[in-house]
Enzyme design. Structure first.
Site, PDB file in Angstrom:
ATOM      1  N   LYS C  86       0.821  -1.221   0.000  1.00  0.00           N
ATOM      2  CA  LYS C  86       0.000   0.000   0.000  1.00  0.00           C
ATOM      3  C   LYS C  86       0.852   1.268   0.000  1.00  0.00           C
ATOM      4  CE  LYS C  86      -4.244   1.264   2.388  1.00  0.00           C
ATOM      5  NZ  LYS C  86      -5.058   0.842   3.541  1.00  0.00           N
ATOM      6  N   GLU C 182     -11.170   4.810   5.632  1.00  0.00           N
ATOM      7  CA  GLU C 182     -11.022   3.892   6.760  1.00  0.00           C
ATOM      8  C   GLU C 182     -11.554   4.456   8.081  1.00  0.00           C
ATOM      9  OE1 GLU C 182      -6.894   2.988   6.295  1.00  0.00           O
ATOM     10  OE2 GLU C 182      -7.300   1.878   4.448  1.00  0.00           O
ATOM     11  N   ASP C 204      -6.331   7.287  13.305  1.00  0.00           N
ATOM     12  CA  ASP C 204      -6.021   5.996  12.677  1.00  0.00           C
ATOM     13  C   ASP C 204      -4.540   5.926  12.320  1.00  0.00           C
ATOM     14  OD1 ASP C 204      -5.705   3.791  11.079  1.00  0.00           O
ATOM     15  OD2 ASP C 204      -7.240   4.334   9.618  1.00  0.00           O
TER      16      ASP C 204
END
Lengths: 112, 169, 606
Positions: C86, C182, C204
């Site tokens: 990613k 997310e 996050d």
């Protein structure tokens, strides 16, 4: 003599129908089993909430929950057992049909 | 777009609007047209949903903000605010802005910055009140245009103060 | 078989139109997780007995190896396995500061390429292999194949990375209903929509990305108010700091030596997060919780600064306006992060749902809401500003960051030279003022502008962002109506041609199988019709006129002949003739039902 009902309904199916009728949020007389002559190879069942009883409907009464059977569908569901099954990612009703000879790949239509 | 932002969001064309009502109207409408509601529909309907939803977002953005709402209202009254013809010519505003800028440069304590921020926020509140009066009651659009300019400048200053506050902490 | 549902009267959908099923996928830097929601609730679908599938891809003897098996392969063949893919998807090769695998085109402003065995691969392809693996594993368990999903992306993911993620899904044969961020997914999982109205902050910190999202809850609508963060910091950076502490000349170690040391560092971090009062030891290396706190201090304070900036962006002045702080990502297990947030907000952060699973659970809930309808709604924003290059390498912002999406904003531009007949439109993303500080998303040229003096042409440029945050740009000269538009493909991403080639390659092997399957299905359908028809004609031929009978017989003979030796190419013919026969016999079928019903009713009346 008690009238022989055209279909039998499992406890699980009866419970689920009762739940769904409670959740519908408007008064219903029961559910209606119908049939449709379209599909990838013939006919398919329909299950709908019923707001009233049609004169030709066959009525199956399960302790207060009414299952109405459209006259066109009677022949197809005769002798079947309506069940409610819960699978891993899916649940729903199903008719175990001894009259049935073939099903399309998707399982939504059938022949008699 | 044929319909103005006030009409689209069901608000009467006034400067003094209730922001909670505005937000409720916006959310109610967005619930109906958002593309998430059309995920299994034909692509044509999806496109309409996207356009409608986009337009609602744009209208909400316009009406929520004290400056763009004033501009939208001037558009509504057919006397649009044109930033090109409204560059700083007002000596009082010019002086005020130079003065504020100088103050901001000199500040070095957290407390000073905080107090200055409070002062500016109070001035903004006062200007907004004046705007209400000029747009809704007096319908003095010339004056309103001057206030828009002042408000633009003050908002920019406020952002700079906050940035300095964040950088220092 | 498919199961029946009860519908409102007259609302029964046509066969094959029943509500579809979709999964939620958290395609993470370190692990990928699949969630599923139905009326019974939401849960993680375990794959090979585990909820987390390591986002690792390896190649062994020319075959892809995914997940745990890839990690196992890494022990023996570290050069053939890649993790943290990613990180490669969100920036160009040139911009990746440090990576755990050799990048083949390090100096290029293009999508990074890595080599596994002797294959050169790009991150879109690698991600698609992970997605394909997840999809196949889920579908092993169900009869009706699932190919729809909601995929989560970091809120701060740039346009290019969103496009790349969608491309990867397409390659894996997955239809993406929606990309959601997310942190938003995490908030959905906490069921905040039933909580108190107000603001919620999601913090996050994953392996390779850091996201902050501020949400507002009102009237069942979840509005993303502001997002912030950094795509290039994460828990991996803490591992790196620890490794650096163990060995000052980390960069001089061999690739496999580096990987090993980073792995040890990660273990140290995880151990000390769980046991802050103990000393961690491994051979010659040791670390205390105090050391860990010092080594992670810089990263933690960077993230707290990010939180403050996001609150400023959102014009939140009172910290007490924040109802809850939600922790997402495995790296938030680090006690110093919880403490730093607790100090700043004077509130205990929420972390009751496993931070590794919370995102997939939220994605699953959104997948359910999209396929089955919901009385809740999610309104998202675009994380980065989008604009155009103007004179002197400056950027004119057209869509500022944190604008609600979908959105469509038009701005007028003009020519700067007399008689100028074309205008170059250069689309960029980023917050800085100058072109070379932002990410270029694409360029196109609007040609055919009629000659006019400078500043007279009126060129309307419209930026349109859809609900996934994907951009298209249209330019139109107003006096002539000449128009050009592009769907933005990032300059360093995959070109349409590359994508097409990859899709073709992935289909090439599958094509034969798919054709065969389609043919078989068509033949089975046809044979069923023929069987039914034979019985029907035996019993009820009298319901048909001679002409009708002949027509039906001719067509059924044609079909039967086709079924004798069907070739792959015959599939469409089989389907066509079957359809013909179906419509020819539709009337016959209805007459038979009526006959049977009449008979049955007569019978019951006696």
């Amino acid at each position: 003599m008690a009238k022989k009902t055209p279909i039998t309904v499992t406890q699980a199916a009866a419970d689920q129908i009762r739940n769904l009728l409670d959740q519908r949020g408007k008064p219903s007389v029961g559910i209606r089993v119908g049939i449709r002559t379209r599909g990838c190879s013939g006919h398919s069942y329909t299950l709908e909430y019923a707001d009233d009883i049609q004169p030709m409907d066959e009525v199956v009464d399960l302790n207060g929950v009414k299952i109405l059977i459209d006259p066109k569908a009677i022949l197809f569901v005769l002798g079947t057992e309506m069940d409610f099954v819960e699978e891993d990612l899916e649940n729903g009703f199903k008719f175990q049909n001894p009259n049935e000879k073939g099903r399309c790949g998707c399982g939504e239509s059938f022949h008699v | 777009m044929p319909v103005n932002a006030f009409e689209t969001l069901g608000m009467s064309p006034e400067y003094d609007i209730n922001l909670d009502t505005l937000s409720n109207h916006y959310l109610e409408r967005q619930r109906l047209v958002h593309p998430d509601r059309f995920i299994s529909k034909p692509s044509e309907e999806k496109l309409y949903a996207q356009q409608h939803s986009s337009y609602l977002n744009q209208c909400y953005q316009t009406l929520k903000d004290n400056i763009s709402r004033a501009e939208a209202l001037l558009d509504y009254h057919k006397t649009p605010f044109d930033s090109a013809e409204n560059t700083i010519q007002d000596p009082v505003l010019l002086h005020e802005s130079m003065d504020h800028r100088e103050k901001l440069m000199m500040m070095d304590t957290k407390e000073q910055l905080y107090n200055f921020k409070q002062d500016i926020e109070n001035i903004i509140k006062a200007v907004v009140l004046e705007m209400k009066n000029n747009l809704d009651a007096l319908k003095d659009f010339h004056k309103a245009k001057k206030l828009i300019l002042r408000l633009k400048y003050l908002e920019k200053l406020l952002t700079e103060i906050k940035q300095k506050e964040a950088a220092d902490s | 078989m498919s199961l029946l549902q009860i519908h409102e009267p007259g609302k029964t959908p046509q066969p094959h139109e029943e509500k579809s099923v979709a999964i939620g996928i958290d395609l993470g830097t370190t692990n990928s997780v699949v969630g599923f929601a139905d009326e019974k609730g939401v849960r993680i679908l375990s794959i090979d007995g585990h909820n987390l599938v390591p986002s690792a891809v390896g190649i062994k003897d020319k075959n892809f190896v995914i997940g745990k098996d890839a990690l196992k392969l890494r022990d023996s063949n570290p050069q053939d396995v890649i993790t943290s893919i990613k990180r490669l998807i969100s920036s160009s090769a040139k911009e990746i500061p440090y990576f755990n695998h050799k990048i083949e085109n390090k100096e290029q402003d293009a999508m990074a390429l890595v080599k596994l065995e002797d294959q050169i691969l790009n991150p879109v392809h690698l991600s698609s292999e992970i997605l394909k693996y997840l999809k196949n594993k889920v579908n092993d368990k169900v009869e009706n194949q699932i190919n729809q999903c909601v995929i989560t992306v970091p809120a701060y993911f740039p346009e290019s990375a969103r496009v790349a993620t969608k491309d990867a899904a397409k390659l894996a044969g997955l239809d993406v209903l929606r990309l959601i961020s997310e942190p938003t997914a995490a908030a959905l999982a906490y069921n905040l929509d039933e909580a108190k109205e107000g603001y919620y902050l999601v913090y996050d910190l994953g392996g390779g990305t850091f996201d902050i999202t501020l949400l507002k809850m009102s009237k069942g609508v979840f509005q993303v108010i502001a997002t912030g963060g950094n795509t290039s910091i994460g828990g991996d950076d803490i591992d790196f700091e620890i490794a650096h502490n163990f060995s000052q000349n980390l960069k001089d170690l061999s690739q496999s030596g580096q990987k090993k040391l980073l792995q040890i560092s990660k273990e140290a971090k995880e151990f000390l997060s769980q046991n802050p009062d103990r000393l961690w030891k491994n051979g010659k290396y040791k670390l205390s919780y105090n050391d860990l706190e010092k080594l992670s201090e810089k990263i933690v304070s960077t993230t707290i600064k990010g939180v403050k900036n996001t609150l400023i962006d959102a014009k939140i002045t009172e910290i007490s306006d924040i109802n809850e702080i939600i922790l997402v990502g495995g790296s938030t297990r680090l006690p110093s992060i919880k403490n730093a947030l607790k100090d700043y907000f004077s509130k205990e952060p929420l972390c009751s749902i496993n931070p590794d699973e919370v995102v997939a659970l939220g994605a699953a809930l959104q997948a359910r809401a999209l396929t089955h309808g919901s009385d809740k709604l999610l309104l998202d924003v675009t994380p980065l500003s989008l604009g155009l290059e103007t004179m002197g390498g400056m950027i004119e912002k057209v869509i500022p960051r944190n604008s609600a999406i979908p959105c469509s904003i038009a701005q007028e531009f003009t020519t700067y030279q007399d008689g100028q007949n074309a205008l170059s439109i250069h689309v960029l993303q980023g917050e800085r003022e100058m072109v070379d500080q932002c990410q270029s998303l694409g360029k196109f040229i609007l040609k055919g502008i009629p000659p006019m003096s400078a500043g007279m042409a009126r060129i309307l440029v419209t930026f349109t962002l859809d609900a996934d945050g994907l951009l298209s740009v249209t330019a139109r000269e107003k006096t002539t109506g000449i128009q050009q538009s592009i769907h933005i493909k990032p300059s360093y991403g995959l070109s349409h041609e590359q994508m097409a080639t990859m899709l073709k390659e992935s289909y090439e092997h599958a094509e034969e199988d798919v054709k065969q399957r389609l043919l078989t299905e068509a033949c089975v359908d046809a044979q069923q019709i023929l069987n039914v028809l034979t019985t029907a004609l035996e019993n009820d031929r009298d319901l048909l006129s001679e002409a009708e009978f002949d027509q039906i017989r001719t067509t059924s003979n044609e079909l039967a002949a086709l079924l004798e030796h069907p070739a792959l190419e015959d599939r469409n013919k089989v389907v066509g003739v079957t359809k013909n026969l179906e419509s020819l016999t539709q009337e016959f079928a209805e007459r038979r039902i009526n006959k049977a019903v009449n008979k049955a009713l007569k019978g019951s009346e006696i």
